[in-house]
Structure formats: C-alpha cells, structure tokens
Design an enzyme around this catalytic site. Structure first.
Site, PDB file in Angstrom:
ATOM      1  N   CYS A  87       0.849  -1.199   0.000  1.00 20.70           N
ATOM      2  CA  CYS A  87       0.000   0.000   0.000  1.00 20.70           C
ATOM      3  C   CYS A  87       0.883   1.247   0.000  1.00 20.70           C
ATOM      4  O   CYS A  87       1.564   1.507  -0.979  1.00 20.70           O
ATOM      5  CB  CYS A  87      -0.974  -0.061   1.186  1.00 20.70           C
ATOM      6  N   HIS A 195      -3.532  -5.753   0.824  1.00 23.99           N
ATOM      7  CA  HIS A 195      -2.898  -5.950   2.134  1.00 23.99           C
ATOM      8  C   HIS A 195      -2.843  -7.426   2.539  1.00 23.99           C
ATOM      9  O   HIS A 195      -3.720  -7.888   3.270  1.00 23.99           O
ATOM     10  CB  HIS A 195      -3.694  -5.206   3.204  1.00 23.99           C
ATOM     11  N   GLU A 197      -0.976  -8.647   4.747  1.00 20.16           N
ATOM     12  CA  GLU A 197      -0.782  -8.712   6.217  1.00 20.16           C
ATOM     13  C   GLU A 197      -2.107  -8.562   6.956  1.00 20.16           C
ATOM     14  O   GLU A 197      -2.173  -8.790   8.159  1.00 20.16           O
ATOM     15  CB  GLU A 197       0.244  -7.659   6.652  1.00 20.16           C
TER      16      GLU A 197
END
Lengths: 220, 741
Positions: A87, A195, A197
């Site tokens: 990002c 994302h 994560e």
C-alpha cells in the site's frame, strides 16, 4: 528470518505487518523508526508498511522516499535483500525508483476498502510460490491512491519479463492492465496495493495472505 | 514588531451587559457573573465565561435531566464526568468510549466538520490513556431530493474517511438515515472506542499546585473561535458565513499525537491531562484546575502560535485541532520534551498550577485575566426549563394495512428505500481493517461490529442505534426503544451488553414543546438503562438543532458496547445453511404504528403514522439473554434482531448475507412488516433446534433452501438477486445522480 519494518511518521499498518511476520515466520521483526537513519545489518527482509507516511502531503510516499533511512534500504536492495512494500509502502518504493511506475488517485476518486479478488500472475516468484496452483485469491484493499500507471514500454516490459505479480479481477482503481503488484528485475522486491498482512486468518480479512509470507520463508 | 499596547487595550476594556448579550450571555447570567466576580469582566474574562457557560460546555438545559440516568453497574470504572466512560473488560483491561456530535460544523463545511468530529472524539479516548481501536458514526441527512443532501453526504463521508483512514483507526460500524426533518441541520455523531490497562488510565482530575502546565500538539491559530457558542444557538439560512468558526483537521498530526501521548503515558510523568476540544485552552485548563481544586497561572506568550499578533482572547477561545494540555509531575519536563521532539510536535511549558484557586492569564507582561475558577464550572447556570408533554397519537386504523399489494413488491420497495438500502457506498470509503483485529464490520451486514481485543480471545461488540420515527411519535417509548435495540443488537452477535454512551440531538430547549421531547426521551432511556442494567458512562448533548425555527426530529443516539469472552462463539447474519429452519423468537402482535411500512408503503406522515411499538423491557432482557445463551452454546448458525421493516425485512437481510434462498411460508402483512419489539430471528439446523431449552415464544417461520435460490413468501417467489439489486443500487445511483424512477 531476520526482518525489519520501517516506521515513518504516519505509517499505520506497521503493527499489522509486525503481527503477520511474528505469527507466520515465528521471528520478531525489528521496528525501525525512520529517524534512526540506518537499518540493522544482515537483514533478510525489509517491509515498508501501509499508512499515510507524512500525511500523504505533497504526494503519497514522496517525502518518505527522501528520508535518510532510504539510503540503507537501497543498500539492502543492492545486496539482493528482499523488500516488501504494501500500500503506502508500494507508493514509497515507486517514489524511490526501486520499482517502476507510480500510483495516482483511484479512478473513482474515492477511497476503496473491500475484499478484492486477485489473479496470481507471477507463479514462481519468491513471494508467490507457496500458492501452488491456486489461480485466484481474495485480499483486502484499502487505499485512495492505488491506480498504477507507467509508460507503455515499461508495462510491456513488466508483462514480458513476468514481473507483474498480481492482477485485479474487477479493477477497483483504474490501474493500467489491472496491475495490483509488481516485482523488481531481480524478483526480490515486491510492491502491491492489496494488504496480505491483513489476511492472515482469524479476522474479516480472511487468510489468503498467509501463503505470501510462507513463500518468503521458503525462499530464504 | 507587534504593537502590544494596541492589542492589550481592547482586551482590558471593561464590558457591559450589551457586550455580554453579544456573547450569548443573558440578563440573568450577567447578574450572576458580576455578582460572583464582584465587578464587571474585561473582554478576555467575558469570553471565557461565555464559552464555559455555553450550552455546549455547561449542559445548562439538560444537566438536571441527565442526572436521571443510571451510571453504575458491576463493570463501570468511570461514568460521566471525565473525557470518556470506562468499563472493566476483565484481565486488568478496560474499554474507554464516548460519542460526540459535530452537527453544526458539518452542515456549514461537511468535510472539515465531520473530519474534526472524528479527531475530537479520538482525543477524548486517548487522553485517558487508551489506544483507539474502533470508530463508529451515526449520520442523519435531509431528504434525498433536497438540493443540498447529496453534497453533504459526499462531504461528510469523505471527511470521516479522510480523518479515520489516515489516523489508522478502523471505522467499523454506523447508521445513516434520511429525513426531510434534517434538511437544514444534519447530524454527524462520531464514537470512538479505546483499549487501556486499568492501572494506566489518565484523568483530568489529580493536578496539584506548583507543577508545570504543558502544551503539546499543533500550534494555536485563529480557527474555530467561539465554536462552542455557535453550537449553542439556532441556525438561520445564510449561516454558512460562519465558516471561519469551523476548525480544520490534520489527521497526520493526530496520529503523531496519539503515539507521542501513549509513549509519554507509559512513563510516570503525567499528573492530569485534558484534550483541547470545544472552547480549547479555556475549557481544558479550567477543567483540570476545577477538578484538582487548584489555580492556574499561564503566560500566553509561551503558547505556540500559528500566526502573529494573536490576542489573549483569540488564544483562549481558539479551537485549533490536535492539541493537548497536561500537568506534569515534578522533574518530568525533559522526559516529556524528548518524546514530543521525536515526533516533531510542539511542546512547551506555558504556566504553573497554583494554590490560589484563580485563573490568571498573562500576555505581553500584563495580567489580562484574573478570575476564580470554581464559578466557571460549578456555578454555571442549571436551568429547569419549562416543558409540555408531547401529544399522544391515535392508533392506526385497524384496517389501515389492508392494501392490495403483494408482499414481494412491498419488500422490493422497502429493501431499496433510503433508510433500508445498503450503505456500501459509504462504508467502502472507510478503512475497516487497519489494526488487524476487525472480526466483523459493516460489510457483514451484522447487528453489531466485532473487534478483537488485541492478542486475546476476547472481543468488543459495538453498535449505534436510534429510531427517530419512534421518538417523534412517543419520546418515552422511543427513548426506551433506542436503548433496547442497542441491547438486542449486541446480544444478536453473542455479546453481553455492558454500557452505553449517548448522543442526545434535539432542537431548541427554550421551547417548552421541544423541551418536553428532551425530558421524556431521557426518562425513557433511563428506565431502559435501569431495567437492562445497561448504564450510561459518557455522552454528549447537542441542542439548538433548528433552522429557521424548525427543530430536527428528536434523535437520541445510543452507542452500545458489549463484551465477548470467546470470539470463536459469535455469530452474524451470514451463517445460515441450506436446510436450516428460520426461528422467530418473541411475541408478534403485528404493530404497524410508526413503522417503515406505514411510512413507505402506506405513505402516512407525522401524526398519521400512529404510536410506536410499546417496549416491554423485562421481556427484552429475557429474550436477549435467551438468544445470547443459545449463541454461546453453539445452537445458532445465524442471528438477527427484528427491527425496521419487521420479520420480512430481517429475513431478507439474513438470506442476502447468507447467499441462500428462503421460503418464508404464509403470513399476514402485519405479521410480516409489524415492528413489535423484543424479537429475533435465528437460523438453526434440526439437530440444533432439538437441543433448544423450553421457551414459550418460539415459532418456525421459514426454511433456507439452495445457494442464491429464490425468496418466497405467501406462495409466490422471486430471485434473491432482484432483492439484492434493490438493496444495493439505491445509494450508488443516488450519489451518481441517476434517477432510479
């Protein structure tokens, strides 16, 4: 795995990245405040996390790309170390020139946060090989400036050399050729808007991001 | 070089009653002020009195009624009176939360008004030592066809997202409704929830004399001067000229302020702390002095300033954002400065606490204010405003519902009406997942959002609720209903409701008819809070929500927080399975008064809508407790409370979220669309159902069929996708200016 996460003022996915690395690799990443000026020695992986470094002022990632810590990030990259920018981290890597292209405002002009289907384009990269023969994954996105642009020659080269890591299925932001993530020439730097994560299981983001970190672990 | 004497002269000029009136201080208050002070105030002193005694800061019209709320239960650590409420969530941890309005600024300048509303409520929470973990918002806009509505929606949503997304706190839940009653006065209520260790909670109280007063964060500018006073008066057309009183937010600075404050709080340096919200430096310093029973002496030349030549009056009344004030323990200034220096934030000692009980302010070496502290806070007016009982409505005619329309047609209309339609267009602009602990957000369509307590098996459930249709019809029952629906929503995901924060939005309290709604709604809410053991721990009152004499619909919003001990045991709307039975829990009387059906389908208005459904609080508690035990016991695949649109709309929502066809069987229109309270629908398998304990109000009302199969009722069916389209398309079409008709 020895890893570090660079924390800029305004980074806000640094903890998400820390939790993902800790849970999946079993090793505690080092959190490096941007003012410390240098990264620890002999790192395997440096993560540049999501968020709004310097408030996105001037241009997303532009001020962070000029932080003193970036010179040691370059050294790490030149040594062939792995770098993962997610990002805002992707925006920073493009601003530093470590990855080609740039990220501009979403075509909708709106911030977009949703589960996003992706197609895995680079199957045998250090970041994707644990996905095996899985074609499509679902990873959350959350960005205002994720519209990937580059000149035609660069886009052709990225596609020709297999450096497009992920493509959007149902382009959410207007990115050229549906590009969601790109690899560096040596395949060791990945920048992506979605994302992974936030997709490590046990929450609304799902768990399709785990294999990305598993891939990295097995690539070392 | 600034000519200081020219700046000082007007500040020191003695003020009279006309000047006071210009500051919103009435005759009675002026008499009280001069009596307490023993003289007439100068301009700085008058400015300070005017904001401290404003409705916004003093709650002078509502205070005596707010005292009716229960504020304690076994889990409450801190009730109203501090920056936010605090509840015990076990293991030495606490949840800290509050809701606050930013209505007037958001109407004038929607982006910054909404953004700074988010910033302000975050500060209320991290001021107390909590890391903010979730944001919620409750929005009310004017009629969709009103020419300003679309741009207000776009601006408010962008402002909430622009601030929350950047600061890195997930916006997980909310509600958005439209009504012509908000045409000239929208409502933007923001709630923040934070997480802290119980032994690391910080308060405004506790400051002692002889310690440094420490200013941190952004520099002080001329923005937002008299914002608190603006929020305490009615609007009239053209009031957009008040734009300079709207503050400008900087979420980047707020993010740094959160990190710096939490880092400082981990050391033992802070004696008392208060954020600079409404009435800025004035209210923050007065609150800390008053709660500590001490005096303060500040040198305003030391206040970091954004522009030159600011007067003491402007510095004290500025509402510049992202600022905090603290009293440090002895010998901690260097520690504190080092931390703020790390984050490149301004941090200055601007004065000392004293034992004089006076607020003394200096500028350019002169004393510009010297007034006793206690009258500012404690002697603020406390009015017993006259009020009249709201009129009682006649019941709907017994046959009002007998219309020749197919239930499926009605469902298409209701699922796509502005209040029921999906707000995806809104919540997709909010980062709902940052911090990595969001278990369920708006995207699950659930009754409450769920946020994991980081690193534990616990979770917090949160929702925001109010049905202004009911409160307008009967504020006492409507007030009860807002609290009861909150209790139900948290129970429907498997959480135990713990406490609420409230945001009471009403019109002008000086009008007895409006005051009647305020009093009765509070009394209804208080009764519900008592019966449900669901106290109020924090809140905000927003009055004078009127434009050109027209009050908004009474809107007392309830922000509820519940606790989940094991997040593996929660359910949502999306868990129904093929072959599951749909079970209705609770009594159905077919009450259509003040229902969505009456408004949207029968096209009734105002008094014609009739009274709202009565709320039996003991039954609410019994039913919700029963459902929660089933969920925690693993006997439920999906659960949903029955509210707007009754059984039929609740059933459609569960079918949509579960992507399953549903055969709802045979029902009368009142049974399908009545909004009787204390009801839930559950999706359960035959074997789960066989294990249900005895209950006297359980009814099988339908069966889930095939994936994305048809939705059927009363012998007819339609594709589920048609209902989904009706539900999903209204909002994006509206925002794009597409005429759906």
């Amino acid at each position: 795995m020895r890893s570090a996460i660079i924390v800029f003022p305004g980074s806000n996915c640094d903890r998400d990245a820390q939790v993902a690395l800790r849970e999946i690799t079993g090793h505690e990443p080092e959190m490096v405040w941007h003012k410390s000026g240098k990264l620890p020695d002999r790192l395997d992986l440096v993560m540049v996390p999501g968020g709004f470094s310097y408030g996105d002022y001037l241009r997303c990632g532009a001020i962070a790309a000029n932080s003193p810590i970036i010179s040691t990030l370059r050294e790490h990259a030149q040594r062939g170390g792995y770098v993962l920018g997610i990002c805002n981290g992707f925006q920073v890597l493009c601003e530093t020139g470590l990855l080609p292209g740039a990220l501009i405002r979403n075509a909708s002009l709106h911030f977009a946060c949703k589960p996003q289907p992706l197609r895995i384009s680079a199957r045998d990269s250090a970041f994707t090989r644990s996905y095996g023969d899985t074609d499509n994954i679902l990873i959350p996105i959350a960005h205002h400036d994720g519209n990937y642009v580059a000149d035609e020659a660069t886009l052709d080269r990225l596609e020709g050399e297999g450096l497009v890591a992920f493509r959007y299925i149902g382009n959410p932001n207007g990115s050229a050729r549906d590009i969601a993530g790109v690899l560096s020439d040596n395949g060791r730097i990945l920048g992506m808007m979605p994302h992974p994560e936030r997709a490590i299981g046990g929450h609304e983001g799902g768990d399709h991001g785990r294999a990305l970190f598993d891939s990295l672990l097995s690539s070392l | 070089m600034t000519d200081t004497s020219a700046l000082l002269a007007p500040l020191l000029a003695i003020q009279d009653q006309d000047d006071a009136a210009g500051h919103g201080i009435n005759e009675e208050e002026w008499a009280r002020l001069t009596k307490r002070l023993g003289r007439a105030p100068n301009l700085v002193e008058l400015g300070i009195y005017s904001v401290m005694w404003s409705e916004h800061c003093s709650y002078k019209s509502s205070r005596r009624h707010l005292s009716k709320f229960p504020t304690q239960n076994a889990r409450v650590i801190q009730g109203p009176g501090e920056n936010a409420g605090v509840i015990d969530i076990g293991d030495g941890q606490a949840a800290i939360f509050k809701m606050e309005s930013h209505n007037h600024p958001s109407y004038i300048e929607p982006y910054q008004g909404a953004a700074t509303g988010v910033g302000g409520i975050l500060r209320d929470v991290f001021t107390m030592g909590a890391r903010p973990i979730a944001l919620v918002n409750a929005l009310r806009f004017g009629a969709p066809e009103h020419p300003k509505t679309r741009s207000l929606v776009a601006g408010v949503v962008a402002g909430i997202g622009g601030y929350g997304n950047c600061v890195g706190v997930p916006t997980v839940a909310g509600e958005t409704e439209f009504d012509a009653g908000y045409n000239g006065n929208i409502l933007v209520n923001a709630m923040a929830i934070g997480l802290a260790d119980q032994d690391k909670i910080f308060y405004a109280r506790g400051a002692t004399p002889g310690n440094p007063i420490f200013y941190v964060g952004s520099k002080t500018g001329r923005d937002g001067i008299h914002g608190a006073t603006m929020a305490s008066a009615e609007f009239s057309e053209g009031e957009e000229d008040n734009r300079p009183t709207v503050q400008v937010g900087d979420p980047f600075t707020e993010k740094l302020l959160i990190e710096a404050c939490l880092e400082l709080m981990a050391t033992d340096a802070i004696q008392a702390i208060q954020d600079m919200g409404a009435a800025g430096l004035t209210s923050s310093s007065v609150e800390m002095a008053d709660k500590g029973g001490i005096g303060i002496d500040m040198d305003l030349d030391k206040v970091p300033q954004r522009e030159r030549g600011m007067s003491a009056y402007e510095i004290m009344l500025s509402e510049s954002q992202e600022r905090m004030l603290m009293v440090l323990k002895p010998g901690k200034v260097e520690t504190a400065k080092a931390i703020f220096d790390k984050y490149d934030l301004d941090a200055e000692v601007i004065g000392m606490t004293t034992d004089t009980g006076h607020m003394v302010l200096r500028q350019f070496g002169e004393i510009v204010c010297d007034i006793p502290v206690p009258p500012l806070a404690e002697d603020a007016p406390n009015y017993d405003r006259p009020w009249t009982s709201p009129p009682e409505r006649q019941p709907l005619a017994a046959d009002a519902w007998k219309i020749d329309q197919d239930p499926l047609d009605i469902l298409m209309q209701l699922m796509g009406c502005p209040d029921m339609a999906s707000k995806r267009w809104i919540w997709e602009q909010y980062d709902r997942h940052v911090m990595g602990d969001t278990l369920d957000s708006s995207q699950s369509m659930g009754d409450a959002a769920l946020i994991r307590v980081h690193g534990t098996s616990k979770a917090l459930a949160v929702s925001s609720d109010c049905t202004p249709r009911y409160v307008s019809a009967d504020p006492f029952e409507g007030g009860k209903q807002a609290v009861a629906e909150s209790y139900r929503n948290l129970s429907a995901v498997g959480a135990t409701p713990v406490a609420i924060t409230d945001n009471l939005n009403f019109g002008n309290p000086e009008k007895p008819a409006t005051m009647g709604y305020i009093v009765r709604a509070i009394e209804g809410m208080a009764e519900a809070c008592r019966t449900l053991d669901y106290p109020v721990v924090s809140g905000n009152v927003s009055l004078y929500n009127e434009t050109d004499g027209q009050a908004i619909p009474p809107t007392p919003v309830v922000g509820g927080v519940g606790l989940v001990e094991d997040f593996q045991k929660v359910v949502g709307l999306g868990g129904a399975r093929s072959g599951d039975r749909l079970i209705l829990v609770g009594e159905t009387a077919g009450h259509l008064g003040a229902s969505l059906f009456a408004r949207q389908i029968l096209a009734l208005n105002n008094d014609q809508l009739g009274p709202p459904p009565p709320v039996d609080l003991l039954l609410e508690k019994k039913t919700a407790d029963f459902v929660r035990h089933l969920i925690v016991g693993g006997l439920v695949n999906a659960a949903h409370d029955v509210s707007d649109g009754g059984l039929a709309c609740a059933a459609v929502e569960m079918a949509l979220a579960s992507h399953l066809g549903l055969d709802l069987g045979q029902h009368s229109l009142p049974d399908l669309f009545g909004e009787d309270q204390a009801r839930f629908i559950l999706s359960v398998s035959e074997s789960q159902f066989a294990q249900f304990p005895e209950h006297d109000a359980l009814k099988i009302v339908g069966t889930f069929t095939t994936p994305d199969g048809p939705f059927g009722v009363n012998g007819k069916s339609m594709p589920l996708e048609d209902l989904r389209r009706a539900h999903e398309e209204w909002m994006p079409n509206y925002m794009a200016g597409v005429d759906a008709s």
